[in-house]
Design a protein around this motif. Structure first.
Motif, PDB file in Angstrom:
ATOM      1  N   VAL A 202       1.469  10.393   4.326  1.00  0.00           N
ATOM      2  CA  VAL A 202       1.885  10.896   3.013  1.00  0.00           C
ATOM      3  C   VAL A 202       2.934   9.977   2.398  1.00  0.00           C
ATOM      4  O   VAL A 202       2.893   9.666   1.193  1.00  0.00           O
ATOM      5  N   GLN A 203       3.854   9.501   3.191  1.00  0.00           N
ATOM      6  CA  GLN A 203       4.896   8.597   2.675  1.00  0.00           C
ATOM      7  C   GLN A 203       4.306   7.248   2.263  1.00  0.00           C
ATOM      8  O   GLN A 203       4.758   6.655   1.274  1.00  0.00           O
ATOM      9  N   GLN A 204       3.292   6.781   2.979  1.00  0.00           N
ATOM     10  CA  GLN A 204       2.610   5.556   2.571  1.00  0.00           C
ATOM     11  C   GLN A 204       1.893   5.746   1.239  1.00  0.00           C
ATOM     12  O   GLN A 204       1.888   4.849   0.386  1.00  0.00           O
ATOM     13  N   ILE A 205       1.307   6.935   1.053  1.00  0.00           N
ATOM     14  CA  ILE A 205       0.650   7.231  -0.227  1.00  0.00           C
ATOM     15  C   ILE A 205       1.673   7.249  -1.358  1.00  0.00           C
ATOM     16  O   ILE A 205       1.415   6.742  -2.460  1.00  0.00           O
ATOM     17  N   ALA A 206       2.859   7.808  -1.099  1.00  0.00           N
ATOM     18  CA  ALA A 206       3.912   7.827  -2.123  1.00  0.00           C
ATOM     19  C   ALA A 206       4.328   6.409  -2.504  1.00  0.00           C
ATOM     20  O   ALA A 206       4.495   6.098  -3.695  1.00  0.00           O
ATOM     21  N   ASP A 207       4.492   5.544  -1.524  1.00  0.00           N
ATOM     22  CA  ASP A 207       4.823   4.145  -1.815  1.00  0.00           C
ATOM     23  C   ASP A 207       3.715   3.481  -2.626  1.00  0.00           C
ATOM     24  O   ASP A 207       3.981   2.682  -3.536  1.00  0.00           O
TER      25      ASP A 207
END
Length: 505
Positions: A472-477
């Motif tokens: 999820v954090q990679q998607i946010a980036d």
């Protein structure tokens, strides 16, 4: 592998067509529907694995290169959302025979369910703004059939409001698409992002952005046009309510997330504050509706609205934690809302009423149902260690980083009020002496197992957050870097065109 990008749309579409021919053979239709739902789930699990390991998949339909043709994009965000949709589809198909009468099933019930999922999946994977409108219309046409499925007077009354609001927002949607095409000369999202960043008409682009915000916020049941949603979502069968509550408003949120992180991020002072304050008002007014209601289905329906507010605030915060929180909250809320609607339908069927003031003491005859509802309520309210807490924690961190102290207070207050609405309903339904007129003594496993299946996923999203949160954090980036999406969609088309020019010369 590029052709695999059509599978999220193709599988439910073909399933809907096939099930239309078997609608009179109920047992066969049920088995085929379950098989197609399982195939869709397995396929999306495989595609998510491939996307995370090998990278995003882009399909240029008919070999028309982007931005000249229709583009389907399986990136981590869209694939993860379609996978979540397939989980909900399997649970709904599993639950349906215990809730939908055979007569209603024979009237193309499963066909409309799969066509609705076709529209939802298409909206998630399309890379074209006009085709986003087309897939919205596909899912809305299926929803028009499902909201009136059963033919009750109350369904017909609420469906008029539902249809009129959605027709109005669709009219504004196609108008906004026309304006943006007139200004930027394309509807391909990647090229729109490229041209919007280089445009010398920021005022017009901001105006179109606000119009699209109004469209998607209306479809997502955000302030101020949220009043159409709660009663419309509770009048059909609980299976349909679960589909609507889990998917339809979330497509509006996804559309806001995709377009405003990709295309309309040039005017942050205007757009971000619009998201934050509409999100704040949506949270507060939605939870007030849940507190005021005495209908168990309405309590669940009204609690959709503050969840939309949380997601809008995360988009408005527009930093790593804010977007991570919105995405995580979106994923878990899709599943927990489907589970809650199925549980609410089971409670109403067991008690013979939806009025919580006429229930009571059901914990003695339905302990599993009672504790499942209680745990789902804790997830909804964001009590640690459940998944709702993870999303809200990220949102609070993002809001503090942005300096939005008022928003943090509103989020915390809203969470407490959501918990109050659920705990109050739980106490009135399952404790006390009880006045319910139709309490059934035996458990209905066919109703509890699908809801339990969904509960396993939402609990895992909480206690197993370490396995999901990095993705999820990679998607946010990825969303914070629009150029990554632009290169993904347009880079292949530019190379192909360059090679074609070299060959011709």
């Amino acid at each position: 592998m590029t052709n695999f990008a059509i599978l999220p749309i193709l599988i439910p579409f073909l399933a809907g067509i096939i099930l239309a021919f078997t609608h009179n053979r109920i047992l066969l239709t049920r088995r085929l529907a379950a098989l197609f739902a399982l195939v869709h789930l397995i396929t999306m699990g495989f595609l998510l694995y491939k996307v995370l390991i090998d990278g995003s998949i882009v399909l240029e339909a008919g070999d028309w290169i982007a931005p000249y043709g229709i583009v389907l994009v399986l990136d981590p965000l869209s694939t993860l959302l379609v996978l979540t949709t397939s989980i909900i589809l399997l649970a709904v198909v599993w639950y349906a025979p215990s809730s939908v009468s055979e007569e209603q099933e024979s009237f193309y019930f499963y066909t409309f369910v799969f066509l609705l999922v076709t529209g939802v999946s298409g909206a998630f994977v399309t890379g074209d703004l006009f085709n986003l409108f087309v897939f919205f219309e596909v899912l809305l046409m299926a929803s028009y059939a499902l909201i009136t499925h059963g033919g009750k007077k109350v369904q017909l009354r609420e469906s008029i409001k539902y249809v009129l609001i959605n027709l109005f927002s669709s009219m504004l949607f196609v108008t906004a698409v026309s304006y943006i095409y007139a200004v930027l000369g394309t509807v391909n999202m990647a090229q729109l992002a490229e041209r919007a960043a280089a445009s010398d008409q920021p005022g017009i682009i901001t105006t179109v952005a606000i119009l699209l915000f109004f469209v998607f916020a209306t479809k997502g049941a955000a302030f101020p046009l949220y009043y159409w949603m709660p009663h419309s979502y509770i009048v059909p069968n609980p299976v349909v309510s679960a589909l609507f509550g889990a998917l339809l408003t979330k497509v509006g949120v996804y559309s806001l997330l995709r377009t405003f992180t990709l295309i309309f991020h040039q005017q942050p002072d205007i757009i971000d504050q619009l998201f934050i304050w509409v999100g704040n008002l949506t949270m507060l007014l939605g939870v007030i509706g849940a507190l005021a209601s005495r209908n168990i289905k309405l309590i669940v329906a009204y609690n959709i609205i503050p969840a939309i507010g949380f997601m809008l605030v995360g988009i408005g915060i527009f930093n790593h934690d804010g977007l991570s929180g919105s995405i995580y909250y979106l994923l878990q809320d899709m599943i927990v809302k489907a589970a809650l609607f199925l549980l609410a339908g089971t409670i109403a069927a067991a008690a013979g009423t939806s009025d919580i003031n006429k229930m009571g003491g059901m914990i003695r005859s339905h302990p599993v149902l009672g504790w499942m509802f209680f745990i789902a309520g804790l997830v909804l309210a964001g009590v640690p260690p459940f998944s709702g807490f993870i999303g809200k924690l990220l949102l609070v961190r993002g809001a503090f980083e942005k300096g939005e102290a008022v928003t943090v207070i509103i989020m915390l207050l809203t969470s407490l009020l959501i918990l109050l609405s659920i705990v109050r309903a739980f106490i009135r339904i399952f404790w006390g002496e009880g006045e319910a007129i139709k309490q059934q003594k035996r458990h209905n496993a066919r109703r509890l197992l699908p809801a339990g299946f969904l509960m396993l996923f939402t609990v895992f999203l909480g206690v197993g957050a370490e396995a999901i949160l990095p993705t999820v954090q990679q998607i946010a980036d990825y969303l914070l870097n629009p150029q990554a999406y632009i290169d993904l969609v347009l880079k292949g088309g530019v190379k192909w065109l360059f090679k074609y020019v070299l060959i011709c010369s």
